[in-house]
Scaffold this motif. Structure first.
Motif, short mmCIF file in Angstrom:
data_model
loop_
_atom_site.label_atom_id
_atom_site.label_comp_id
_atom_site.label_asym_id
_atom_site.label_seq_id
_atom_site.Cartn_x
_atom_site.Cartn_y
_atom_site.Cartn_z
N PHE A 21 0.84 -1.20 0.00
CA PHE A 21 0.00 0.00 0.00
C PHE A 21 0.88 1.25 0.00
CE2 PHE A 21 -2.74 3.29 1.59
CZ PHE A 21 -4.03 2.95 1.20
N LYS A 22 1.88 1.28 0.88
CA LYS A 22 2.77 2.43 0.97
C LYS A 22 3.52 2.67 -0.35
CE LYS A 22 6.76 4.32 3.42
NZ LYS A 22 7.22 4.97 2.21
N ASP A 23 4.03 1.59 -0.93
CA ASP A 23 4.75 1.72 -2.20
C ASP A 23 3.84 2.25 -3.31
OD1 ASP A 23 7.02 0.76 -0.94
OD2 ASP A 23 6.89 -1.26 -1.79
N ALA A 24 2.61 1.76 -3.34
CA ALA A 24 1.65 2.24 -4.35
C ALA A 24 1.35 3.72 -4.14
CB ALA A 24 0.36 1.42 -4.30
N LEU A 25 1.13 4.10 -2.90
CA LEU A 25 0.84 5.49 -2.58
C LEU A 25 2.01 6.39 -2.96
CD1 LEU A 25 -1.23 7.41 -1.28
CD2 LEU A 25 -0.11 6.96 0.91
N ASP A 26 3.23 5.93 -2.70
CA ASP A 26 4.43 6.71 -3.03
C ASP A 26 4.55 6.98 -4.53
OD1 ASP A 26 5.17 6.88 -0.38
OD2 ASP A 26 6.70 5.30 -0.50
N GLU A 27 4.03 6.08 -5.34
CA GLU A 27 4.14 6.24 -6.80
C GLU A 27 3.03 7.11 -7.38
OE1 GLU A 27 4.91 2.93 -9.28
OE2 GLU A 27 6.56 2.21 -8.04
N LEU A 28 2.03 7.43 -6.59
CA LEU A 28 0.95 8.28 -7.09
C LEU A 28 1.36 9.75 -6.99
CD1 LEU A 28 -2.09 6.47 -5.47
CD2 LEU A 28 -1.43 6.46 -7.88
N SER A 29 0.72 10.58 -7.77
CA SER A 29 1.04 12.00 -7.74
C SER A 29 0.27 12.73 -6.64
CB SER A 29 0.76 12.62 -9.11
OG SER A 29 -0.60 12.48 -9.42
N LEU A 30 0.06 12.04 -5.54
CA LEU A 30 -0.61 12.63 -4.39
C LEU A 30 0.42 12.97 -3.34
CD1 LEU A 30 -3.35 9.89 -3.93
CD2 LEU A 30 -3.73 12.15 -4.87
N SER A 31 0.24 14.09 -2.71
CA SER A 31 1.07 14.41 -1.57
C SER A 31 0.27 14.00 -0.35
CB SER A 31 1.39 15.91 -1.55
OG SER A 31 2.23 16.19 -0.47
N ALA A 32 0.66 12.89 0.23
CA ALA A 32 -0.13 12.32 1.32
C ALA A 32 0.78 11.77 2.40
CB ALA A 32 -1.03 11.22 0.79
N THR A 33 0.24 11.73 3.60
CA THR A 33 0.94 11.14 4.73
C THR A 33 0.22 9.86 5.09
OG1 THR A 33 1.45 13.35 5.55
CG2 THR A 33 1.66 11.55 7.11
N LEU A 34 0.97 8.77 5.25
CA LEU A 34 0.39 7.48 5.61
C LEU A 34 0.83 7.09 7.00
CD1 LEU A 34 -1.19 4.91 4.78
CD2 LEU A 34 1.00 3.98 3.98
N ILE A 124 -6.50 3.09 -5.05
CA ILE A 124 -6.16 4.13 -4.06
C ILE A 124 -6.45 5.51 -4.66
CG2 ILE A 124 -4.30 5.28 -2.79
CD1 ILE A 124 -2.97 2.50 -2.50
N ASN A 125 -5.95 5.75 -5.86
CA ASN A 125 -6.16 7.03 -6.52
C ASN A 125 -7.64 7.30 -6.75
OD1 ASN A 125 -4.84 9.38 -7.64
ND2 ASN A 125 -5.56 8.65 -9.63
N ARG A 126 -8.37 6.29 -7.21
CA ARG A 126 -9.80 6.42 -7.48
C ARG A 126 -10.56 6.74 -6.19
NH1 ARG A 126 -13.69 8.24 -10.04
NH2 ARG A 126 -15.55 6.99 -10.22
N THR A 127 -10.22 6.07 -5.13
CA THR A 127 -10.89 6.29 -3.85
C THR A 127 -10.69 7.71 -3.35
OG1 THR A 127 -10.61 3.97 -3.27
CG2 THR A 127 -11.09 5.48 -1.46
N ILE A 128 -9.47 8.18 -3.39
CA ILE A 128 -9.18 9.53 -2.91
C ILE A 128 -9.87 10.56 -3.80
CG2 ILE A 128 -7.33 11.22 -2.53
CD1 ILE A 128 -5.66 8.77 -1.52
N SER A 129 -9.87 10.33 -5.10
CA SER A 129 -10.58 11.24 -6.02
C SER A 129 -12.07 11.27 -5.71
CB SER A 129 -10.38 10.79 -7.47
OG SER A 129 -9.04 10.93 -7.84
N LEU A 130 -12.67 10.11 -5.47
CA LEU A 130 -14.10 10.06 -5.14
C LEU A 130 -14.40 10.81 -3.85
CD1 LEU A 130 -14.95 6.37 -6.10
CD2 LEU A 130 -15.95 8.43 -7.11
N LEU A 131 -13.54 10.63 -2.86
CA LEU A 131 -13.75 11.32 -1.58
C LEU A 131 -13.73 12.83 -1.78
CD1 LEU A 131 -11.61 9.16 0.84
CD2 LEU A 131 -14.11 9.32 0.77
N LYS A 132 -12.81 13.30 -2.59
CA LYS A 132 -12.72 14.73 -2.83
C LYS A 132 -13.90 15.23 -3.66
CE LYS A 132 -7.72 15.13 -2.48
NZ LYS A 132 -6.48 15.47 -3.20
N GLU A 133 -14.30 14.48 -4.68
CA GLU A 133 -15.42 14.87 -5.55
C GLU A 133 -16.75 14.89 -4.81
OE1 GLU A 133 -15.83 12.13 -8.83
OE2 GLU A 133 -13.75 12.46 -9.45
N LYS A 134 -17.00 13.85 -4.08
CA LYS A 134 -18.31 13.68 -3.44
C LYS A 134 -18.38 14.35 -2.08
CE LYS A 134 -19.67 9.72 -5.99
NZ LYS A 134 -20.94 9.77 -6.62
N ASN A 135 -17.26 14.90 -1.63
CA ASN A 135 -17.22 15.57 -0.34
C ASN A 135 -17.76 14.66 0.77
OD1 ASN A 135 -16.42 17.64 1.25
ND2 ASN A 135 -18.25 18.87 0.93
#
Length: 148
Positions: A21-34, A124-135
């Motif tokens: 999960f961490k490795d996948a998150l690191d490769e995304l263009s998201l600035s996130a803290t895990l 992971i990317n889709r989930t975070i995008s949905l959370l932001k879109e749907k508030n």
């Protein structure tokens, strides 16, 4: 919720799954803290001790020692202080009855743990995008399971 401070909490007792999960998150263009916790008791202690700085999302494994993910979800959704925390079920199970119950109990989305690294990055990317879109609105049952 700005891109630079997106805080993610992962509750999973499987060390390999956490690293994946961490490795996948690191490769995304998201600035996130895990932040990771290893069991349900540790999860609930962490949440109670960080009420003023809760993460934006919790990815929750169902099969954990000491307290299951299902028990944690119920506690979170029954708590006035925690119920707004989006909980994403992150599990190997594909049992439809379990998914229906988790949806009814307030889980935000359901992800079946992908074996493929590219698929994991996608969900992971889709989930975070949905959370932001749907508030953080509760999705319809048809939108509940995020698939690749």
């Amino acid at each position: 919720m700005t891109k630079s401070n997106f805080q993610i909490l992962l509750a999973d007792d499987d060390e390999d799954d956490c690293m994946f999960f961490k490795d996948a998150l690191d490769e995304l263009s998201l600035s996130a803290t895990l932040k990771t916790v290893r069991n349900g008791v540790e999860l609930m202690d962490f949440l109670e001790n960080n009420l003023s700085n809760l993460p934006q999302v919790l990815f929750l494994d169902l099969n954990m020692p000491r307290k299951s993910g299902t028990e944690c979800l119920l506690e979170i959704k029954e708590s006035e202080k925690l119920r707004r925390l989006p909980v994403i079920i992150y599990s190997t199970s594909s049992n439809l009855e379990v998914m229906d119950m988790l949806y009814c109990k307030g889980a935000q989305y359901y992800i079946r743990k992908p074996a493929d690294f590219a698929d994991l990055k996608f969900v992971i990317n889709r989930t975070i995008s949905l959370l932001k879109e749907k508030n953080v609105q509760h999705p319809t049952r048809e939108e509940f399971v995020i698939q690749t």
